[in-house]
Design a protein around this motif. Sequence first.
Motif, mmCIF file in Angstrom:
data_model
loop_
_atom_site.group_PDB
_atom_site.id
_atom_site.type_symbol
_atom_site.label_atom_id
_atom_site.label_comp_id
_atom_site.label_asym_id
_atom_site.label_seq_id
_atom_site.Cartn_x
_atom_site.Cartn_y
_atom_site.Cartn_z
ATOM 1 N N LEU A 120 0.816 -1.207 0.000
ATOM 2 C CA LEU A 120 0.000 0.000 0.000
ATOM 3 C C LEU A 120 0.857 1.267 0.000
ATOM 4 O O LEU A 120 0.564 2.237 -0.687
ATOM 5 C CB LEU A 120 -0.943 0.020 1.210
ATOM 6 N N ARG A 121 1.927 1.241 0.765
ATOM 7 C CA ARG A 121 2.822 2.406 0.834
ATOM 8 C C ARG A 121 3.487 2.648 -0.512
ATOM 9 O O ARG A 121 3.630 3.794 -0.946
ATOM 10 C CB ARG A 121 3.880 2.180 1.914
ATOM 11 N N LEU A 122 3.880 1.604 -1.215
ATOM 12 C CA LEU A 122 4.541 1.741 -2.502
ATOM 13 C C LEU A 122 3.597 2.246 -3.590
ATOM 14 O O LEU A 122 4.018 2.921 -4.521
ATOM 15 C CB LEU A 122 5.155 0.417 -2.937
ATOM 16 N N ARG A 123 2.317 1.952 -3.464
ATOM 17 C CA ARG A 123 1.339 2.399 -4.460
ATOM 18 C C ARG A 123 1.046 3.891 -4.351
ATOM 19 O O ARG A 123 0.599 4.501 -5.301
ATOM 20 C CB ARG A 123 0.038 1.617 -4.310
ATOM 21 N N ARG A 124 1.293 4.479 -3.193
ATOM 22 C CA ARG A 124 0.981 5.906 -2.986
ATOM 23 C C ARG A 124 1.976 6.790 -3.619
ATOM 24 O O ARG A 124 2.946 6.755 -4.048
ATOM 25 C CB ARG A 124 0.906 6.220 -1.503
#
Length: 124
Positions: A120-124
């Motif tokens: 999720l952090r990488l998608r932001r």
Amino acid sequence: SAVIFSLFEIYKRFIQYSFHFSGKASRQEYWTILATHIFISWIFLTIINLSDSGHWITEVFTIYVFATWIPKMSLSIRRLHDTGKSGLWYLISFLPLLGPVIFLYFAVKIQKKKLARELLRLRR
């Protein structure tokens, strides 16, 4: 100095939770303890190989191996719990050749919740 303190804290936790087979152990905790035990074993084996009569050091090493077997087993089982596996998967490590490889895969795995957070952090 912070690394030494962290190593001390992890090893202290390892001793405190020697017979706790429930709960979880992080990858850092597991690999730090494993690396420490490999290093200690390497020191013992080097001394044994270099000494002419290493009988007493061999006995000390044997005691060390037996004294840390159950704590390392509980740590491994807690590591499996962290990856979402049952502690019974520890038994796979006793299979010749393939068992330790499969167990290594489980030990390296990231906890499912941590993996989801990272994705999720990488998608932001």
